[in-house]
Design an enzyme around this catalytic site. Sequence first.
Site, short mmCIF file in Angstrom:
data_model
loop_
_atom_site.label_atom_id
_atom_site.label_comp_id
_atom_site.label_asym_id
_atom_site.label_seq_id
_atom_site.Cartn_x
_atom_site.Cartn_y
_atom_site.Cartn_z
N SER A 103 0.84 -1.19 0.00
CA SER A 103 0.00 0.00 0.00
C SER A 103 0.88 1.24 0.00
O SER A 103 2.03 1.21 0.46
CB SER A 103 -0.90 0.00 1.25
OG SER A 103 -1.51 1.26 1.45
N TYR A 149 -1.58 -0.80 10.85
CA TYR A 149 -1.79 -1.04 9.43
C TYR A 149 -0.54 -0.72 8.63
O TYR A 149 -0.10 -1.54 7.80
CB TYR A 149 -2.97 -0.20 8.92
CG TYR A 149 -3.19 -0.36 7.43
CD1 TYR A 149 -3.63 -1.57 6.90
CD2 TYR A 149 -2.96 0.70 6.56
CE1 TYR A 149 -3.83 -1.71 5.53
CE2 TYR A 149 -3.17 0.56 5.19
CZ TYR A 149 -3.60 -0.65 4.69
OH TYR A 149 -3.79 -0.80 3.34
#
Length: 217
Positions: A60, A85
Amino acid sequence: HDVVDILVNNAGVMAIPLTRTVDGFEMQFGANHLGHFVFTGLVLPSVLAAERGRIVAVSSIAHLPGLIRWKDPNWEHGYFRWAAYVQSKAANLLFANELDRRLRVAGHRAIANACHPGMSATNLQYVGARMDGTPFVERLWKLGNDLFAQSAADGAKPTIYAATSPDAVGGGYYGPDGLFETRGNPKEAFAAPHTKNLARQARLWEISERLTGFRFE
């Protein structure tokens, strides 16, 4: 299957409340990295049996600030969902780079690389709000998807490129070519320098082995 040409490690959760896997791992680190680590090791013999197998880690843009909490990667002390995350997404790149290095050292034809989907309209963004029971925040995320995100099909393009393009190389990282890599067609993406650090790659590998009890053959 005796032969697996392509393995894409895409399973993931984002910014969810503190949750643990059945093995006791913090869910984002467990689902986004440790599960991929073990599954890749289990499938690896079939990937190596392919003419030129590929293993793709889906990371990401959020990996950029994602430093690994070396002393507490499982968040036993405190928890911040976004930090968890971005740690897991940095782990994706560290793992892909270390795996590719080990494949090359061992003389295998298989390669490992990574990619990211930019900002894509899926349920990934609002699951955390749904788990929190905050419908207003969930609606805001959905509105953001409608206004700013590209389609899930377009978001899959970097993954397809990393998995199939003859120009995609081992240790490469690919994402959209548009503004801030949020949308567009696949190109070589920007990887944070800390994900290219050999010592960090090896350290994450060792921690992953210790936590899971799994070692690659």
